[in-house]
Design a protein around this motif. Structure first.
Motif, short mmCIF file in Angstrom:
data_model
loop_
_atom_site.label_atom_id
_atom_site.label_comp_id
_atom_site.label_asym_id
_atom_site.label_seq_id
_atom_site.Cartn_x
_atom_site.Cartn_y
_atom_site.Cartn_z
N GLN A 15 0.81 -1.22 0.00
CA GLN A 15 0.00 0.00 0.00
C GLN A 15 0.85 1.27 0.00
O GLN A 15 0.32 2.37 -0.05
CB GLN A 15 -0.93 0.06 1.23
N ARG A 16 2.15 1.16 0.06
CA ARG A 16 2.99 2.33 0.31
C ARG A 16 2.82 3.45 -0.71
O ARG A 16 2.92 4.61 -0.34
CB ARG A 16 4.45 1.95 0.47
N GLN A 17 2.55 3.13 -1.95
CA GLN A 17 2.38 4.17 -2.97
C GLN A 17 1.06 4.92 -2.81
O GLN A 17 0.94 6.04 -3.29
CB GLN A 17 2.47 3.56 -4.37
N GLN A 18 0.08 4.33 -2.16
CA GLN A 18 -1.23 4.96 -1.99
C GLN A 18 -1.36 5.73 -0.68
O GLN A 18 -2.30 6.51 -0.52
CB GLN A 18 -2.36 3.92 -2.07
N LEU A 19 -0.48 5.51 0.25
CA LEU A 19 -0.61 6.14 1.57
C LEU A 19 0.00 7.53 1.57
O LEU A 19 1.06 7.76 0.98
CB LEU A 19 0.08 5.28 2.63
N PRO A 20 -0.66 8.48 2.25
CA PRO A 20 -0.07 9.81 2.37
C PRO A 20 1.20 9.77 3.20
O PRO A 20 1.30 9.00 4.17
CB PRO A 20 -1.15 10.64 3.05
N VAL A 36 0.42 18.49 14.62
CA VAL A 36 0.79 17.11 14.34
C VAL A 36 0.81 16.31 15.63
O VAL A 36 1.28 16.77 16.67
CB VAL A 36 2.19 17.05 13.67
N TYR A 37 0.29 15.09 15.56
CA TYR A 37 0.37 14.12 16.65
C TYR A 37 1.28 13.01 16.14
O TYR A 37 0.94 12.29 15.20
CB TYR A 37 -1.03 13.59 16.95
N LEU A 38 2.45 12.89 16.72
CA LEU A 38 3.46 11.95 16.26
C LEU A 38 3.32 10.63 17.01
O LEU A 38 3.43 10.59 18.23
CB LEU A 38 4.85 12.55 16.48
N LEU A 92 -1.28 3.39 9.97
CA LEU A 92 -1.92 4.45 9.19
C LEU A 92 -3.22 3.97 8.56
O LEU A 92 -4.21 4.71 8.54
CB LEU A 92 -0.95 4.97 8.12
N LEU A 93 -3.26 2.75 8.09
CA LEU A 93 -4.51 2.20 7.54
C LEU A 93 -5.61 2.17 8.60
O LEU A 93 -6.76 2.52 8.31
CB LEU A 93 -4.27 0.81 6.96
N LEU A 94 -5.28 1.79 9.83
CA LEU A 94 -6.26 1.80 10.92
C LEU A 94 -6.73 3.23 11.23
O LEU A 94 -7.92 3.47 11.44
CB LEU A 94 -5.66 1.19 12.19
N ILE A 95 -5.80 4.16 11.24
CA ILE A 95 -6.12 5.56 11.54
C ILE A 95 -7.04 6.14 10.48
O ILE A 95 -8.05 6.79 10.79
CB ILE A 95 -4.82 6.37 11.69
N GLY A 102 -4.19 11.27 8.54
CA GLY A 102 -2.91 10.70 8.88
C GLY A 102 -1.93 10.72 7.73
O GLY A 102 -2.30 10.94 6.57
N ALA A 103 -0.68 10.51 8.07
CA ALA A 103 0.40 10.41 7.10
C ALA A 103 1.50 9.57 7.71
O ALA A 103 1.59 9.43 8.93
CB ALA A 103 0.94 11.79 6.72
N ARG A 104 2.32 9.02 6.86
CA ARG A 104 3.44 8.20 7.31
C ARG A 104 4.74 8.96 7.12
O ARG A 104 4.96 9.57 6.08
CB ARG A 104 3.51 6.91 6.49
#
Length: 122
Positions: A15-20, A36-38, A92-95, A102-104
């Motif tokens: 999923q890495r290409q689709q995640l922010p 930001v919440y880290l 991130l998928l759960l968030i 969210g972002a990674r």
């Protein structure tokens, strides 16, 4: 990155290409303003050994039960061990599924140190 390494990384983190994502510079800019919440999703032992300043530890295994602890009004940035770690993707998928933003952060603790930033310890 070498073509073979890119292919392997895409297979390992499909999923890495689709995640922010967010860059180190954007993270540094957002942290002082409270935008930001880290979220460090590594095991607690790794967090205690050194983590990004301001990070909150919720190990990936605990995140489904603790998702309601996360803010709804901030960008939640997940990180783990770096580009070869899937924990931040899974978190991130759960968030995102919970309706939060969210972002990674692709970088992890080692890359943070190499960029010249200090670690926090607990």
């Amino acid at each position: 990155m070498l073509a073979g390494a890119e292919w392997a990384l895409n297979r390992y983190r499909p999923q890495r290409q689709q995640l922010p994502t967010i860059s180190l510079a954007a993270l540094q800019a957002g942290m002082p303003h409270g935008d930001v919440y880290l979220l460090d999703v590594r095991p607690l032992e790794e967090f205690a050994a050194g983590h990004l300043p301001g990070a909150v530890a919720i190990p990936l295994a605990e995140l489904p039960q603790r998702i309601d602890e996360l803010p709804v009004d901030k960008l939640i940035v997940t990180y783990c061990r770096g580009p070869l770690c899937r924990y931040a993707d899974e978190a991130l998928l759960l968030i995102l599924a919970s309706g939060r933003r969210g972002a990674r952060l692709e970088e992890g603790v080692a890359e943070w140190l190499l960029a010249g930033y200090p670690l926090a310890h607990s």
